[in-house]
Design a protein around this motif. Structure first.
Motif, PDB file in Angstrom:
ATOM      1  N   VAL A  15      48.388  45.720  38.992  1.00 39.87           N
ATOM      2  CA  VAL A  15      47.127  46.365  38.619  1.00 39.87           C
ATOM      3  C   VAL A  15      45.971  45.386  38.824  1.00 39.87           C
ATOM      4  O   VAL A  15      44.920  45.756  39.363  1.00 39.87           O
ATOM      5  N   GLN A  16      46.153  44.125  38.437  1.00 41.11           N
ATOM      6  CA  GLN A  16      45.107  43.111  38.601  1.00 41.11           C
ATOM      7  C   GLN A  16      44.796  42.882  40.075  1.00 41.11           C
ATOM      8  O   GLN A  16      43.633  42.745  40.468  1.00 41.11           O
ATOM      9  N   LEU A  17      45.827  42.850  40.919  1.00 40.77           N
ATOM     10  CA  LEU A  17      45.598  42.660  42.353  1.00 40.77           C
ATOM     11  C   LEU A  17      44.772  43.806  42.917  1.00 40.77           C
ATOM     12  O   LEU A  17      43.830  43.581  43.674  1.00 40.77           O
ATOM     13  N   LYS A  18      45.074  45.029  42.528  1.00 38.82           N
ATOM     14  CA  LYS A  18      44.297  46.180  43.006  1.00 38.82           C
ATOM     15  C   LYS A  18      42.842  46.059  42.556  1.00 38.82           C
ATOM     16  O   LYS A  18      41.926  46.317  43.333  1.00 38.82           O
ATOM     17  N   GLU A  19      42.614  45.636  41.324  1.00 37.30           N
ATOM     18  CA  GLU A  19      41.240  45.449  40.834  1.00 37.30           C
ATOM     19  C   GLU A  19      40.532  44.367  41.646  1.00 37.30           C
ATOM     20  O   GLU A  19      39.350  44.519  41.995  1.00 37.30           O
ATOM     21  N   ASN A  20      41.223  43.281  41.970  1.00 38.83           N
ATOM     22  CA  ASN A  20      40.623  42.207  42.764  1.00 38.83           C
ATOM     23  C   ASN A  20      40.289  42.696  44.170  1.00 38.83           C
ATOM     24  O   ASN A  20      39.254  42.315  44.732  1.00 38.83           O
ATOM     25  N   VAL A  21      41.144  43.530  44.738  1.00 37.02           N
ATOM     26  CA  VAL A  21      40.873  44.095  46.062  1.00 37.02           C
ATOM     27  C   VAL A  21      39.612  44.949  46.011  1.00 37.02           C
ATOM     28  O   VAL A  21      38.725  44.828  46.867  1.00 37.02           O
ATOM     29  N   GLU A  22      39.504  45.806  45.010  1.00 38.34           N
ATOM     30  CA  GLU A  22      38.329  46.673  44.888  1.00 38.34           C
ATOM     31  C   GLU A  22      37.057  45.857  44.683  1.00 38.34           C
ATOM     32  O   GLU A  22      36.011  46.173  45.264  1.00 38.34           O
ATOM     33  N   THR A  23      37.119  44.795  43.905  1.00 38.54           N
ATOM     34  CA  THR A  23      35.962  43.921  43.700  1.00 38.54           C
ATOM     35  C   THR A  23      35.570  43.243  45.008  1.00 38.54           C
ATOM     36  O   THR A  23      34.384  43.178  45.360  1.00 38.54           O
TER      37      THR A  23
END
Length: 78
Positions: A15-23
């Motif tokens: 979930v954190q990786l997906k958030e970092n990708v979106e950022t």
């Protein structure tokens, strides 16, 4: 359009990786289709044994860690 796939079964790190990708996408202005791949059979097809992982246009770029926003930027803007 670029396709970015976050590979992982839904754990906190995935979930954190997906958030970092979106950022990273917001910061860079790059347009991409972000997909979350949680099916273990699909993940195995990428040949990875450790998640989370990040693939860009079907090519695995990062495996076994939560990439920082800067690391994701380096992958999507080589």
């Amino acid at each position: 359009m670029t396709t970015i796939q976050v590979l992982g079964t839904g754990c906190r790190k995935c979930v954190q990786l997906k958030e970092n990708v979106e950022t990273a996408l917001k910061q860079s202005g790059v347009q991409a289709d972000v997909q979350k791949v949680e099916d273990i059979n699909e993940i195995v097809k990428f040949g990875i044994m450790s998640t989370p992982a990040l693939a860009v246009d079907g090519e695995v770029k990062i495996v076994g860690k939560v990439a920082s926003v800067d690391e994701v930027l380096n992958v999507i803007n080589p």
